[in-house]
Design an enzyme around this catalytic site. Structure first.
Site, short mmCIF file in Angstrom:
data_model
loop_
_atom_site.label_atom_id
_atom_site.label_comp_id
_atom_site.label_asym_id
_atom_site.label_seq_id
_atom_site.Cartn_x
_atom_site.Cartn_y
_atom_site.Cartn_z
N GLU A 46 16.20 -3.58 9.60
CA GLU A 46 16.16 -4.82 8.82
C GLU A 46 15.13 -5.79 9.39
O GLU A 46 14.41 -6.49 8.65
CB GLU A 46 17.54 -5.46 8.82
CG GLU A 46 17.65 -6.77 8.05
CD GLU A 46 18.90 -7.53 8.43
OE1 GLU A 46 18.92 -8.75 8.18
OE2 GLU A 46 19.84 -6.93 8.98
N ASP A 50 12.13 -7.01 6.89
CA ASP A 50 11.98 -8.41 6.51
C ASP A 50 10.52 -8.84 6.56
O ASP A 50 10.02 -9.54 5.67
CB ASP A 50 12.83 -9.29 7.43
CG ASP A 50 12.64 -10.77 7.18
OD1 ASP A 50 13.07 -11.24 6.11
OD2 ASP A 50 12.06 -11.45 8.04
N ASP A 119 20.57 -6.91 3.18
CA ASP A 119 20.14 -6.36 4.47
C ASP A 119 19.71 -4.90 4.33
O ASP A 119 18.72 -4.47 4.94
CB ASP A 119 21.29 -6.45 5.49
CG ASP A 119 21.57 -7.88 5.91
OD1 ASP A 119 20.75 -8.77 5.60
OD2 ASP A 119 22.62 -8.11 6.55
N GLU A 122 16.17 -4.64 2.80
CA GLU A 122 15.12 -4.88 3.79
C GLU A 122 14.98 -3.69 4.74
O GLU A 122 13.86 -3.28 5.07
CB GLU A 122 15.42 -6.15 4.57
CG GLU A 122 15.28 -7.42 3.74
CD GLU A 122 15.53 -8.68 4.53
OE1 GLU A 122 15.01 -9.73 4.14
OE2 GLU A 122 16.27 -8.62 5.54
#
Length: 243
Positions: A46, A50, A119, A122
């Site tokens: 994650e 991101d 989450d 990502e």
């Protein structure tokens, strides 16, 4: 790893819809693994995903709207890259059926929880980059966000509640709000924050609860902004100053 038919179908469906088939399926599986299921989970993925997501959407907006200044581009990106949007995309991909969750999360409906879905999205972008390369991960993001960027409304200046409240108070030349944590319990996905938004001399305090401090502050700010606009309309303020 053997999967039940529902999860196997979901994994295959996800790959078709994102336009990428994993050479190392275990990377996709790890990106969909919540920490409640295993120590080998998607949290580190994650972190990378991101960055991939934010860069790609920023570049899409930069190319699509060449005349917009940095401030407006930043707000547009914030409106596109957030938990709600990612959870919507995850729902379209039927991601919930492919998640690996512990028993507690399964029983509490974790496969529908926006934070868990966001989450995992990502983390999946990171998994694509590990399985292939950054360019392929970027193309995956572009594929999923193309229509949203294309349909972005230039005339709609969506701002988060905290920004709206701050700008409204500044326009009236009043002090900025103060946020404070009144109560906090639990950790991670079980955390709960109780936040107060204090407008000081105006004598109004709004309160909100959420699973993160940021989300609770936004909810409290939303209530405070609604109260401010209802009880102290800016038009009335301006007229009073002209007299």
């Amino acid at each position: 790893m053997k999967h039940n038919p529902v999860r196997q179908h979901a994994l295959e469906q996800i790959q078709r819809r994102i336009g990428y088939t994993f050479k190392q399926p275990q990377l996709l599986e790890q990106s969909l693994t919540h920490r409640s299921f295993s120590g080998r989970n998607n949290e580190r993925f994650e972190f990378v995903g991101d960055s991939i997501l934010n860069y790609t959407v920023a570049k899409m907006l930069f190319d699509t709207f060449p005349d917009l200044p940095e401030g407006r581009l930043s707000r547009m990106r914030a409106n596109l890259v957030n938990q709600d949007t990612l959870a919507e995309i995850a729902a379209d991909l039927n991601l919930g059926d492919a998640l690996f969750l512990g028993q507690g999360e399964l029983k509490s409906g974790g496969f529908r929880r926006p934070s868990i879905l966001a989450d995992a999205m990502e983390a999946m972008f990171a998994a694509v980059s590990f399985d292939a390369d950054f360019s392929t991960a970027e193309n995956t993001v572009r594929h999923l966000f193309a229509e949203r960027v294309k349909k972005a409304d230039l005339n709609r200046e969506d701002k988060d509640a905290k920004t709206l409240l701050q700008e409204s108070l500044q326009a009236r030349r009043w002090p900025l709000p103060k946020y404070r944590i009144e109560h906090q319990q639990g950790e991670g996905c079980d955390a709960e924050f109780s936040i107060a938004c204090d407008l000081g001399e105006l004598g109004f305090i709004s309160r909100a609860k959420a699973s993160s401090r940021r989300a609770a502050e936004q909810e409290a700010a939303k209530e405070a902004y609604a109260w401010l606009e209802a009880n102290h309309p800016q038009k009335h303020i301006l007229k009073s100053r002209k007299k």
